[in-house]
Structures are given as C-alpha cells and as structure tokens.
Design an enzyme around this catalytic site. Structure first.
Site, PDB file in Angstrom:
ATOM      1  CB  THR A  31       5.141  15.526  -8.654  1.00 56.26           C
ATOM      2  OG1 THR A  31       4.528  15.238  -7.037  1.00 56.26           O
ATOM      3  CG2 THR A  31       6.557  15.592  -8.470  1.00 56.26           C
ATOM      4  CB  SER A  32       2.783  19.951  -6.043  1.00 53.49           C
ATOM      5  OG  SER A  32       2.056  20.018  -7.173  1.00 53.49           O
ATOM      6  CG  ASN A  33       5.050  14.436  -2.410  1.00 52.57           C
ATOM      7  OD1 ASN A  33       6.231  14.379  -1.850  1.00 52.57           O
ATOM      8  ND2 ASN A  33       4.015  13.735  -1.993  1.00 52.57           N
TER       9      ASN A  33
ATOM     10  N   GLY B 129       8.874  15.347  -1.552  1.00 49.58           N
ATOM     11  CA  GLY B 129       9.328  14.001  -1.093  1.00 49.58           C
ATOM     12  C   GLY B 129       9.565  12.824  -2.569  1.00 49.58           C
TER      13      GLY B 129
ATOM     14  CG  ASP C  25      -2.073   8.911  -8.667  1.00 47.90           C
ATOM     15  OD1 ASP C  25      -2.063   9.813  -8.225  1.00 47.90           O
ATOM     16  OD2 ASP C  25      -2.610   8.224  -8.103  1.00 47.90           O
ATOM     17  CB  SER C  26       2.455   6.567  -5.185  1.00 49.91           C
ATOM     18  OG  SER C  26       2.902   7.880  -4.920  1.00 49.91           O
TER      19      SER C  26
ATOM     20  CE1 TYR D 147      -1.068   7.317   5.333  1.00 53.04           C
ATOM     21  CE2 TYR D 147      -0.519   7.978   3.155  1.00 53.04           C
ATOM     22  CZ  TYR D 147      -1.329   7.923   4.237  1.00 53.04           C
ATOM     23  OH  TYR D 147      -2.498   8.689   3.909  1.00 53.04           O
ATOM     24  CG  ASP D 148       8.444   6.416   3.714  1.00 53.98           C
ATOM     25  OD1 ASP D 148       7.653   5.536   3.004  1.00 53.98           O
ATOM     26  OD2 ASP D 148       9.120   7.192   2.976  1.00 53.98           O
TER      27      ASP D 148
ATOM     28  CE  LYS E 226      10.136   5.333   0.054  1.00 53.67           C
ATOM     29  NZ  LYS E 226       9.399   6.825   0.352  1.00 53.67           N
TER      30      LYS E 226
HETATM   31  P1  ITT Z   1       1.306  15.068  -6.731  1.00 59.04           P
HETATM   32  O1  ITT Z   1      -0.059  14.584  -6.882  1.00 59.04           O
HETATM   33  O2  ITT Z   1       1.451  16.522  -6.786  1.00 59.04           O
HETATM   34  O3  ITT Z   1       2.481  14.042  -7.136  1.00 59.04           O
HETATM   35  P2  ITT Z   1       0.404  14.034  -3.797  1.00 59.04           P
HETATM   36  O4  ITT Z   1       1.311  14.107  -2.759  1.00 59.04           O
HETATM   37  O5  ITT Z   1      -0.771  14.529  -3.900  1.00 59.04           O
HETATM   38  O6  ITT Z   1       1.578  14.822  -5.063  1.00 59.04           O
HETATM   39  P3  ITT Z   1      -0.627  11.529  -4.751  1.00 59.04           P
HETATM   40  O7  ITT Z   1      -1.690  11.998  -4.970  1.00 59.04           O
HETATM   41  O8  ITT Z   1       0.164  10.230  -5.562  1.00 59.04           O
HETATM   42  O9  ITT Z   1       0.418  12.595  -4.661  1.00 59.04           O
HETATM   43  O10 ITT Z   1      -0.577  10.918  -3.312  1.00 59.04           O
HETATM   44  C1  ITT Z   1       0.433  10.119  -2.809  1.00 59.04           C
HETATM   45  C2  ITT Z   1       0.460   9.922  -1.369  1.00 59.04           C
HETATM   46  O11 ITT Z   1       0.576   8.593  -1.107  1.00 59.04           O
HETATM   47  C3  ITT Z   1       1.340  10.645  -0.682  1.00 59.04           C
HETATM   48  O12 ITT Z   1       1.132  12.166  -0.315  1.00 59.04           O
HETATM   49  C4  ITT Z   1       1.954   9.974   0.483  1.00 59.04           C
HETATM   50  O13 ITT Z   1       0.894  10.205   1.395  1.00 59.04           O
HETATM   51  C5  ITT Z   1       1.598   8.538   0.011  1.00 59.04           C
HETATM   52  N1  ITT Z   1       2.976   7.960  -0.515  1.00 59.04           N
HETATM   53  C6  ITT Z   1       3.365   7.807  -1.834  1.00 59.04           C
HETATM   54  N2  ITT Z   1       4.354   7.140  -2.199  1.00 59.04           N
HETATM   55  C7  ITT Z   1       4.912   7.203  -0.683  1.00 59.04           C
HETATM   56  C8  ITT Z   1       6.256   6.777  -0.133  1.00 59.04           C
HETATM   57  O14 ITT Z   1       7.140   6.529  -1.204  1.00 59.04           O
HETATM   58  N3  ITT Z   1       6.430   7.042   1.072  1.00 59.04           N
HETATM   59  C9  ITT Z   1       5.403   7.514   1.893  1.00 59.04           C
HETATM   60  N4  ITT Z   1       4.155   7.797   1.377  1.00 59.04           N
HETATM   61  C10 ITT Z   1       4.025   7.633   0.049  1.00 59.04           C
END
Ligand code: ITT
Length: 195
Positions: free
Chosen positions: A7-9, A11, A70-71, A154-155, A175
């Site tokens: 993942t690049s995210n 959070g 993926d979320s 979106y938290d 959380k």
């Molecule tokens: P990676 O694909 O690199 O993992 P991404 O941010 O693109 O990073 P996703 O495609 O899974 O990941 O998109 C998930 C999005 O959903 C994320 O950017 C948030 O906007 C939202 N999201 C998922 N889980 C969340 C959480 O626990 N709290 C708040 N927002 C969340």
C-alpha cells in the site's frame, strides 16, 4: 514473521502496524520505489489481490508474505457510492479532503443531514504457494459535515454504530477495536498462523 504491505496509503500503514504488533510489518516502499498499480478489479476482493500480486511479483523473492488492503466507504443514500472508487471519487489526483467534501456535498444535495453507511476492507495475502482474501465491515452513519481530524480519509464524517462522535473525534483505540480493517486483520492473522 515479516509482512510486506502493498500500500502507498500512510493511514493504512499506520493502522496495520498498530494492529499487527506481533509481526514485523514493513511498507513495500521501504524496500523498493513505489510504482503505479492499476486497480481495475470489479470489487474490493479483486483489487486487494491485484495489489498484493503486483508487489509480490515486483519483489521477486520466494520467501515473503505480502498483504494488501482494498477498502472504501459505501453510503446508502448515494446508492452505495463511492465504494471501490473511494480513493479517487473526486478525480484521479484527488486528495482525501477533496473526496470527503465531494461526498458531503452529495449527501447535502439529497436534502438530508446524514445517511446509514458502512466501510469495507478486503485484505489479500499472497505468498509463493497461496492466495487468500478476507473481509471486514464497520457500520454507522455518514454525516453531511466533517468533524475532528483523527484517522484519515472519510473518518471525520463517519459515526460508528453505538457512538455519537465521528472517527475524527474518537480516540484511535475506538477505531482499532471496531474497524473494518481490524476485523479483516483478525481473520488474516488466523491464516498467517497457518503459513
Ligand atoms: P493503496 O491502494 O495504495 O492501498 P488507496 O488509498 O488508493 O491506497 P484504496 O484504493 O483501498 O487505497 O482506497 C481506499 C480509500 O477509502 C482511502 O483512500 C480512503 O479514502 C477510504 N478509506 C478506506 N479505509 C478508510 C478508513 O479506515 N478511514 C477512512 N477512509 C478510509
């Protein structure tokens, strides 16, 4: 066991590290340069597998375990949008804030102050010989305003069922105890123990 996170995210990295303290967890960007992964799956499960496989193949080491998350959030009054498009709802280069305020505007346009909503997380595990996907969900209410700056994404607009504050306001521990990601990871850990 060492887990490589696809993942690049930031959070997600922060939360997954906090939820997997018994494992050595590292983001793939700590080993190789980040690269673009096209998430063109039809659902969370397919996209999680696409990301985990892409990083597994890029690392070309047999003896590793890669996990991907993926979320997204699905809002009832918006016909379950943004769903799998949560990260790019306001456009390809949208920030978390752009996406958050687009959703808030769309809820307001429906002339309501809130809507039932849920988060979904699909966690994929990929090794040389096996692939798995597990899911977790968190239900609650999406409100048409942003309150608090905890969490990510979106938290600030999401109130979990049984609470009266958003995840932006609640302590991280709340959380951690009930999130979609925590639930999926508790299943993933059962699988990881069998590897
Ligand atoms: P990676 O694909 O690199 O993992 P991404 O941010 O693109 O990073 P996703 O495609 O899974 O990941 O998109 C998930 C999005 O959903 C994320 O950017 C948030 O906007 C939202 N999201 C998922 N889980 C969340 C959480 O626990 N709290 C708040 N927002 C969340």
């Amino acid at each position: 066991m060492r887990l490589i996170l696809a993942t690049s995210n930031k959070g997600k990295v922060r939360e997954i590290k906090a939820l997997c303290e018994d494992f050595e967890v590292i983001a793939y960007s700590e080993i190789i340069d980040e690269f673009e992964i096209i998430e063109d799956g039809a659902d969370f499960k397919e996209n999680a597998l696409i990301k985990a496989r892409a990083v597994f193949n890029a690392l070309s080491e047999d003896d590793i375990v890669v996990i991907a998350d993926d979320s997204g959030i699905s809002i009832d009054i918006l016909d379950n949008k943004p769903g799998i498009y949560s990260a790019r709802y306001a456009g390809e280069s949208a920030t978390d804030k752009d996406n958050l305020y687009k959703v808030i505007d769309e809820i307001k346009a429906k002339k309501v102050e809130s809507s039932p909503a849920h988060y979904t997380a699909a966690i994929a595990i990929v090794t040389k010989n096996s692939e798995y996907v597990v899911h977790g969900w968190m239900y609650g209410e999406a409100i048409a305003k942003a309150v608090g700056d905890g969490g990510f994404g979106y938290d600030p607009m999401f109130i979990p069922l049984g609470y009266d504050k958003t995840l932006g306001e609640l302590d991280d521990e709340v959380k951690k105890s009930l999130s979609h990601r925590a639930k999926a990871l508790s299943l993933a850990k059962i699988i990881l123990q069998t590897l």
